[in-house]
Write a protein that holds these residues in place. Structure first.
Motif, PDB file in Angstrom:
ATOM      1  N   LYS A  58       6.796   4.671  -0.717  1.00  9.05           N
ATOM      2  CA  LYS A  58       6.154   4.102  -1.904  1.00  9.05           C
ATOM      3  C   LYS A  58       5.803   5.143  -2.971  1.00  9.05           C
ATOM      4  O   LYS A  58       5.240   4.797  -4.004  1.00  9.05           O
ATOM      5  CB  LYS A  58       4.867   3.367  -1.503  1.00  9.05           C
ATOM      6  N   SER A  60       7.398   6.687  -5.155  1.00  6.47           N
ATOM      7  CA  SER A  60       7.953   6.471  -6.502  1.00  6.47           C
ATOM      8  C   SER A  60       7.138   5.425  -7.281  1.00  6.47           C
ATOM      9  O   SER A  60       7.192   5.388  -8.507  1.00  6.47           O
ATOM     10  CB  SER A  60       9.417   6.035  -6.426  1.00  6.47           C
ATOM     11  N   ASP A  61       6.371   4.602  -6.573  1.00  3.41           N
ATOM     12  CA  ASP A  61       5.511   3.600  -7.222  1.00  3.41           C
ATOM     13  C   ASP A  61       4.161   4.175  -7.647  1.00  3.41           C
ATOM     14  O   ASP A  61       3.431   3.527  -8.394  1.00  3.41           O
ATOM     15  CB  ASP A  61       5.252   2.415  -6.284  1.00  3.41           C
ATOM     16  N   SER A  63       1.497   5.864  -9.680  1.00  2.00           N
ATOM     17  CA  SER A  63       1.473   6.066 -11.133  1.00  2.00           C
ATOM     18  C   SER A  63       0.325   6.960 -11.614  1.00  2.00           C
ATOM     19  O   SER A  63       0.052   7.018 -12.801  1.00  2.00           O
ATOM     20  CB  SER A  63       1.385   4.708 -11.826  1.00  2.00           C
TER      21      SER A  63
END
Length: 187
Positions: A58, A60-61, A63
């Motif tokens: 996760k 890359s998710d 933020s």
């Protein structure tokens, strides 16, 4: 210590050494999160590994809306809670303080408990007997030094609820210590 943005960027580029560094920076936090809710050593180890696999999947998710440690702790907390639910382990209603009381064998002599372990060990034994959410919030605040807001992000609870649970957990702990050793001046 590498800053979080650089570390995440390196991991996302496939740098496994950076991922090892990320694990090293957060393994204590994950172990605390899982260890407060799961008592079996093998299951704890497996859950911790699962958490870091989820983090990797996760990443890359992520933020940077929160600190990386808060995000990792959230994954660990939710993974442990889901694991407990799947196994139908009791997630006691936090209003029920009987769970806390029932976790102790009243025949045990508090003096022997204190002589067998140091005060920190004694207090952690008491903390371990708290309902899961109380135990988690108390640990995140006092051991992992997270703010109310960060704890709220990890647990999904509003800040006011976090404060309330922390207050209740401290009071339960204080009352049990008083009862066990009969010395109000300790707290």
């Amino acid at each position: 210590m590498t800053d979080d943005k650089t570390l995440v960027s390196r991991v996302l580029q496939g740098d496994m050494q950076a991922f090892r560094l990320l694990i090293g920076q957060h393994e204590r936090l994950v172990a605390h999160m899982i260890g407060r809710l799961v008592k079996n050593n093998e299951e704890r180890e497996e859950l911790c590994q699962d958490v870091f696999l989820k983090v990797y999947e996760k990443l890359s998710d992520f933020s940077f809306q929160s600190k990386l440690s808060t995000w990792v702790a959230t994954i660990a907390y939710r993974h442990a809670i889901n694991w407990m639910r799947k196994r139908k382990m009791p997630m006691t209603d936090l209003a029920e303080e009987d769970h806390f009381k029932a976790a102790f064998v009243e025949e045990e002599n508090p003096e022997s408990l204190l002589s067998d372990q140091d005060m920190n060990g004694f207090v952690m034994t008491l903390v371990d007997a708290l309902p899961p959410q109380y135990k988690t919030i108390l640990t995140l605040y006092h051991v992992d030094a997270m703010s109310y807001d960060e704890i709220g992000q990890v647990t999904g609870l509003p800040e006011g609820t976090v404060k309330s649970y922390l207050f209740r957990a401290r009071n339960l702990l204080k009352e049990k210590v008083k009862k066990c050793i009969g010395k109000e001046e300790l707290l």
